[in-house]
Design a protein around this motif. Sequence first.
Motif, PDB file in Angstrom:
ATOM      1  N   GLN A 165       0.813  -1.218   0.000  1.00 53.10           N
ATOM      2  CA  GLN A 165       0.000   0.000   0.000  1.00 53.10           C
ATOM      3  C   GLN A 165       0.845   1.266   0.000  1.00 53.10           C
ATOM      4  OE1 GLN A 165      -2.732   0.350   3.367  1.00 53.10           O
ATOM      5  NE2 GLN A 165      -4.337   0.945   1.933  1.00 53.10           N
ATOM      6  N   LYS A 166       1.922   1.251   0.769  1.00 51.62           N
ATOM      7  CA  LYS A 166       2.761   2.444   0.880  1.00 51.62           C
ATOM      8  C   LYS A 166       4.126   2.244   0.232  1.00 51.62           C
ATOM      9  CE  LYS A 166       0.545   3.904   5.208  1.00 51.62           C
ATOM     10  NZ  LYS A 166       0.749   4.243   6.631  1.00 51.62           N
ATOM     11  N   ALA A 167       4.242   1.205  -0.568  1.00 51.26           N
ATOM     12  CA  ALA A 167       5.527   0.920  -1.214  1.00 51.26           C
ATOM     13  C   ALA A 167       5.779   1.888  -2.356  1.00 51.26           C
ATOM     14  CB  ALA A 167       5.540  -0.515  -1.733  1.00 51.26           C
ATOM     15  N   ASP A 168       7.043   2.001  -2.753  1.00 52.49           N
ATOM     16  CA  ASP A 168       7.375   2.789  -3.932  1.00 52.49           C
ATOM     17  C   ASP A 168       6.524   2.302  -5.107  1.00 52.49           C
ATOM     18  OD1 ASP A 168       9.287   3.877  -2.318  1.00 52.49           O
ATOM     19  OD2 ASP A 168      11.008   3.195  -3.498  1.00 52.49           O
ATOM     20  N   LYS A 169       5.964   3.240  -5.832  1.00 49.43           N
ATOM     21  CA  LYS A 169       5.011   2.902  -6.887  1.00 49.43           C
ATOM     22  C   LYS A 169       5.592   1.957  -7.927  1.00 49.43           C
ATOM     23  CE  LYS A 169       2.159   5.087 -10.457  1.00 49.43           C
ATOM     24  NZ  LYS A 169       1.754   6.374 -11.078  1.00 49.43           N
ATOM     25  N   GLU A 170       6.809   2.224  -8.369  1.00 49.35           N
ATOM     26  CA  GLU A 170       7.404   1.408  -9.425  1.00 49.35           C
ATOM     27  C   GLU A 170       7.716   0.002  -8.938  1.00 49.35           C
ATOM     28  OE1 GLU A 170       7.531   2.563 -12.497  1.00 49.35           O
ATOM     29  OE2 GLU A 170       6.658   4.416 -11.743  1.00 49.35           O
ATOM     30  N   GLN A 171       8.150  -0.106  -7.681  1.00 46.56           N
ATOM     31  CA  GLN A 171       8.421  -1.438  -7.140  1.00 46.56           C
ATOM     32  C   GLN A 171       7.130  -2.216  -6.928  1.00 46.56           C
ATOM     33  OE1 GLN A 171      11.231  -2.713  -7.161  1.00 46.56           O
ATOM     34  NE2 GLN A 171      12.424  -0.866  -7.542  1.00 46.56           N
ATOM     35  N   ARG A 172       6.096  -1.542  -6.470  1.00 46.74           N
ATOM     36  CA  ARG A 172       4.804  -2.220  -6.290  1.00 46.74           C
ATOM     37  C   ARG A 172       4.332  -2.827  -7.604  1.00 46.74           C
ATOM     38  NH1 ARG A 172       1.995   1.768  -4.504  1.00 46.74           N
ATOM     39  NH2 ARG A 172       0.873   2.346  -6.395  1.00 46.74           N
ATOM     40  N   LYS A 173       4.497  -2.082  -8.664  1.00 48.15           N
ATOM     41  CA  LYS A 173       4.083  -2.550  -9.984  1.00 48.15           C
ATOM     42  C   LYS A 173       4.847  -3.810 -10.372  1.00 48.15           C
ATOM     43  CE  LYS A 173       5.359   0.124 -13.261  1.00 48.15           C
ATOM     44  NZ  LYS A 173       5.457   1.295 -14.155  1.00 48.15           N
ATOM     45  N   MET A 174       6.161  -3.826 -10.148  1.00 45.65           N
ATOM     46  CA  MET A 174       6.950  -4.993 -10.508  1.00 45.65           C
ATOM     47  C   MET A 174       6.560  -6.218  -9.691  1.00 45.65           C
ATOM     48  SD  MET A 174      11.033  -5.831 -10.359  1.00 45.65           S
ATOM     49  CE  MET A 174      10.922  -6.370  -8.657  1.00 45.65           C
ATOM     50  N   TRP A 175       6.406  -6.042  -8.397  1.00 49.07           N
ATOM     51  CA  TRP A 175       6.105  -7.183  -7.540  1.00 49.07           C
ATOM     52  C   TRP A 175       4.700  -7.723  -7.800  1.00 49.07           C
ATOM     53  CZ3 TRP A 175       9.220  -9.947  -4.228  1.00 49.07           C
ATOM     54  CH2 TRP A 175      10.523  -9.461  -4.057  1.00 49.07           C
ATOM     55  N   LEU A 176       3.750  -6.860  -8.124  1.00 52.55           N
ATOM     56  CA  LEU A 176       2.403  -7.335  -8.449  1.00 52.55           C
ATOM     57  C   LEU A 176       2.400  -8.104  -9.766  1.00 52.55           C
ATOM     58  CD1 LEU A 176       0.151  -4.315  -7.409  1.00 52.55           C
ATOM     59  CD2 LEU A 176       0.320  -6.543  -6.283  1.00 52.55           C
ATOM     60  N   TRP A 177       3.171  -7.617 -10.737  1.00 56.22           N
ATOM     61  CA  TRP A 177       3.301  -8.348 -12.001  1.00 56.22           C
ATOM     62  C   TRP A 177       3.868  -9.738 -11.749  1.00 56.22           C
ATOM     63  CZ3 TRP A 177       8.523  -9.307 -13.306  1.00 56.22           C
ATOM     64  CH2 TRP A 177       8.706 -10.089 -14.445  1.00 56.22           C
ATOM     65  N   HIS A 178       4.937  -9.819 -10.985  1.00 59.08           N
ATOM     66  CA  HIS A 178       5.546 -11.115 -10.694  1.00 59.08           C
ATOM     67  C   HIS A 178       4.552 -12.018  -9.972  1.00 59.08           C
ATOM     68  CE1 HIS A 178       9.291 -13.426  -8.995  1.00 59.08           C
ATOM     69  NE2 HIS A 178       8.351 -14.234  -9.437  1.00 59.08           N
ATOM     70  N   ALA A 179       3.871 -11.476  -8.979  1.00 62.85           N
ATOM     71  CA  ALA A 179       2.914 -12.271  -8.207  1.00 62.85           C
ATOM     72  C   ALA A 179       1.792 -12.803  -9.090  1.00 62.85           C
ATOM     73  CB  ALA A 179       2.348 -11.433  -7.063  1.00 62.85           C
ATOM     74  N   SER A 180       1.320 -11.984 -10.027  1.00 62.70           N
ATOM     75  CA  SER A 180       0.213 -12.412 -10.888  1.00 62.70           C
ATOM     76  C   SER A 180       0.608 -13.608 -11.748  1.00 62.70           C
ATOM     77  CB  SER A 180      -0.260 -11.254 -11.769  1.00 62.70           C
ATOM     78  OG  SER A 180       0.702 -10.923 -12.760  1.00 62.70           O
ATOM     79  N   GLU A 181       1.843 -13.628 -12.239  1.00 63.68           N
ATOM     80  CA  GLU A 181       2.271 -14.746 -13.063  1.00 63.68           C
ATOM     81  C   GLU A 181       2.544 -15.991 -12.221  1.00 63.68           C
ATOM     82  OE1 GLU A 181       3.866 -12.580 -17.077  1.00 63.68           O
ATOM     83  OE2 GLU A 181       5.357 -13.616 -15.832  1.00 63.68           O
ATOM     84  N   GLU A 182       2.941 -15.803 -10.961  1.00 67.23           N
ATOM     85  CA  GLU A 182       3.099 -16.960 -10.082  1.00 67.23           C
ATOM     86  C   GLU A 182       1.749 -17.618  -9.823  1.00 67.23           C
ATOM     87  OE1 GLU A 182       5.790 -18.424  -9.082  1.00 67.23           O
ATOM     88  OE2 GLU A 182       7.161 -16.958  -9.935  1.00 67.23           O
ATOM     89  N   VAL A 183       0.707 -16.817  -9.651  1.00 66.13           N
ATOM     90  CA  VAL A 183      -0.632 -17.376  -9.494  1.00 66.13           C
ATOM     91  C   VAL A 183      -1.053 -18.082 -10.782  1.00 66.13           C
ATOM     92  CG1 VAL A 183      -3.076 -16.800  -9.185  1.00 66.13           C
ATOM     93  CG2 VAL A 183      -1.350 -15.706  -7.740  1.00 66.13           C
ATOM     94  N   GLU A 184      -0.762 -17.469 -11.903  1.00 62.40           N
ATOM     95  CA  GLU A 184      -1.187 -18.012 -13.191  1.00 62.40           C
ATOM     96  C   GLU A 184      -0.589 -19.393 -13.469  1.00 62.40           C
ATOM     97  OE1 GLU A 184      -2.038 -15.459 -16.839  1.00 62.40           O
ATOM     98  OE2 GLU A 184      -0.003 -16.196 -17.236  1.00 62.40           O
ATOM     99  N   HIS A 185       0.675 -19.582 -13.111  1.00 63.22           N
ATOM    100  CA  HIS A 185       1.296 -20.886 -13.429  1.00 63.22           C
ATOM    101  C   HIS A 185       1.434 -21.784 -12.198  1.00 63.22           C
ATOM    102  CE1 HIS A 185       5.478 -18.859 -12.782  1.00 63.22           C
ATOM    103  NE2 HIS A 185       5.313 -19.722 -11.786  1.00 63.22           N
ATOM    104  N   LYS A 186       0.607 -21.545 -11.183  1.00 61.92           N
ATOM    105  CA  LYS A 186       0.776 -22.249  -9.909  1.00 61.92           C
ATOM    106  C   LYS A 186       0.554 -23.760 -10.005  1.00 61.92           C
ATOM    107  CE  LYS A 186      -3.982 -21.645  -8.199  1.00 61.92           C
ATOM    108  NZ  LYS A 186      -4.783 -21.213  -7.035  1.00 61.92           N
TER     109      LYS A 186
END
Length: 320
Positions: A165-186
């Motif tokens: 919620q309070k993370a650096d905007k650009e880092q939040r974007k990267m980590w959410l992208w990574h997390a979404s693909e981990e869910v996708e190929h779980k």
Amino acid sequence: MGDVPSSENAVSTDATIAGSATPADLLIQSRNRHFASAAFEQRYWVGGDPYATAFFNALSVTFPKGETFFMKVLRQYRNECPEKLKREISGFVQQEAVHSREHLFFNKQLEQSDFDLSRLEQVLSDVIDDIGTRPLINQLVATTCLEHLTAVMAAEFIANPIHFQKADKEQRKMWLWHASEEVEHKGVAYDTWLHATKDWSRSKRWFTKSLFMIRISLGFAKNRSKGIFDLLRQDGISGPRAWLGFAHYALVSPAPFRRTFWTWGQFFLPGFHPWNKDDRHLIQLAESEYEAAIMDHPEEKEEIATLGERPKRKRLPKVA
């Protein structure tokens, strides 16, 4: 989820015939994101919290070598799998290759900010080298267990906004992208494991995967904790302050360990399969954030061929 069989034997049969138990309408493919502007705005980029920042930094150190190992293992099974699963393994490999590339860059930024990652990397190398000496089926079940851990954390990071919620905007974007693909190929590693052990009895499969999950989880918790405290010490946080601070972060608020314990434990239930819980909505939720950010920064769509071609980041001072 109605399309996923209710027992492990049924999933195994389905995986053998159809290729996998991953939803038929879910396409696993790399988005090949380049987070060229994902710079650190502050040393404690997770909302100024040193404990949360150390947690994610230590986690990032594991990704380049860890995901390279996962790719290597699943590639060795790809040709013997049914067509659907074969395509999903290819998608898995593509996604993990990009994750490895992006976290290599993230880790370079940590080093440029005067973090010494050598001890964390050595511990990881020792673990991977040890697993790599084991029979291939053991390497596969270890990969399956680690992919479950990763998917459980990824789902929590997306579902609970407090984590970034309070993370650096650009880092939040990267980590959410990574997390979404981990869910996708779980389900890919798990389906590969089911296919590779299709001739095993249900009890042998359950006992083997459960034993590995306990060992992998204990090792993961021990080694990541050592890495977290190593990084905290480099910023002058040690002793009871470090232990209590991290315990509060992990177990009280935002409590990523406490919140994921039950989902982690479902791995041991009869009839478990990662897609027994259909959380595809989390992929869409994560994409809604980073896609909107990319629209605001169209320059991020440009291809950047190598790490060396990326712009250098400012060096962040140590925090006393």
